[in-house]
Design an enzyme around this catalytic site. Sequence first.
Site, PDB file in Angstrom:
ATOM      1  N   SER A 298       0.832  -1.195   0.000  1.00 14.01           N
ATOM      2  CA  SER A 298       0.000   0.000   0.000  1.00 14.01           C
ATOM      3  C   SER A 298       0.873   1.254   0.000  1.00 14.01           C
ATOM      4  CB  SER A 298      -0.963  -0.055   1.189  1.00 14.01           C
ATOM      5  OG  SER A 298      -2.002   0.880   1.058  1.00 14.01           O
TER       6      SER A 298
ATOM      7  N   ASP B 225     -10.356  -3.741  -4.174  1.00 16.71           N
ATOM      8  CA  ASP B 225      -9.433  -2.752  -3.639  1.00 16.71           C
ATOM      9  C   ASP B 225      -9.517  -1.489  -4.486  1.00 16.71           C
ATOM     10  OD1 ASP B 225      -7.308  -1.295  -2.629  1.00 16.71           O
ATOM     11  OD2 ASP B 225      -5.800  -2.822  -3.006  1.00 16.71           O
TER      12      ASP B 225
ATOM     13  N   HIS C 159      -7.855  -5.468  -0.257  1.00 16.45           N
ATOM     14  CA  HIS C 159      -6.700  -4.755   0.268  1.00 16.45           C
ATOM     15  C   HIS C 159      -6.333  -5.344   1.633  1.00 16.45           C
ATOM     16  CE1 HIS C 159      -4.119  -1.201   0.008  1.00 16.45           C
ATOM     17  NE2 HIS C 159      -4.254  -1.076   1.320  1.00 16.45           N
TER      18      HIS C 159
END
Length: 345
Positions: A186, A281, A311
């Site tokens: 991320s 996501d 995610h």
Amino acid sequence: MSIIDKLFGDNDKPRDPPAKADGPMQKVLDELASLSGKPIETLSPEEARQQPTPTDAVKSLLRKDGKDPSDDMGVKTSDITIPGAAGPIQARIYKPHDHSEDKLHPVVVYFHGGGFVIADLDVYDGGPRGVSKMADVIVVSVHYRQAPEHHFPAAHDDALAAYRWVLENAQTFRGDPQKVAVMGESAGGNLAIGVSMMARDAGLPAPKHQVLVYPVAGVDMNNESYVENADAKPLNKPMMKWFVKHIFANEADAQDPRINIVEKANLSGLPSTTVICAEIDPLRTEGELLAEKLEQAGVDVRHKTFKGSTHEFFGMAAVVPDAAAAQTFAAHELKRAFGTAILPI
């Protein structure tokens, strides 16, 4: 209308029905919901940092299954402090128990996620632990200064400082300074490719490889995956807008090439790359676009998007089979880049 509003505002595109999480992934989401956390976007950063995390949900499921959530998976850790760009920062070294101390081992510098605002080394333990075991490497997981106390580019400056430190000090923990890769999830994926770009521009030795797991790579919150997953869990559009609000002291910084990578960055001359995305996501589209842009720039790229996963799934190998598969994929590509034994895949 502000720049941020123009970039990240809502649109009126009709939404397709969102993809459904597969069974194991849904169990984690249900368990996370049962922990009664509050919506991050309604909280202060201090409050948000205290909320239950997907890692908490995984540990809860393991306990319910009679398993020990503190199982080290054959990987030992040591917590250290290293120099950041503006002071000391925390780091954690992961080593397989069976590592021989009479030779040097490849090293992966890993950056955790959390939107540059929340999370820490404990929240993101599953990913570096699994990669250390499966790729037979030393992983140095690095914390960094977070917003809003420290606005962009503080985290990026710390990430580069950590990479420099590993290059200069790898042998002190039996790491091979000639075989150093970068990796992140991320926001950490953004930091990893940021380190590769900054190292190239500063004339530093390049990472041997970069693993980018659902990386932050653009600023378009009206793209396909943002529309599809506007209300997804554990990451959604309101949360991303909340992160953006806290990250930047100056709205124009959102267009910095280290943030708006897919539109602004020079991607030439970067190391071979593995890009891992999750179907459910908001960051999926920009991650997939980044893989395309890297390939267009002449970079050797391997990419997979895992269907039915969300995610944060990467560190959930103990309960989510796709996470174990993603870690195997990342380990395979790291071993290929390091020139060590190739895993079957």
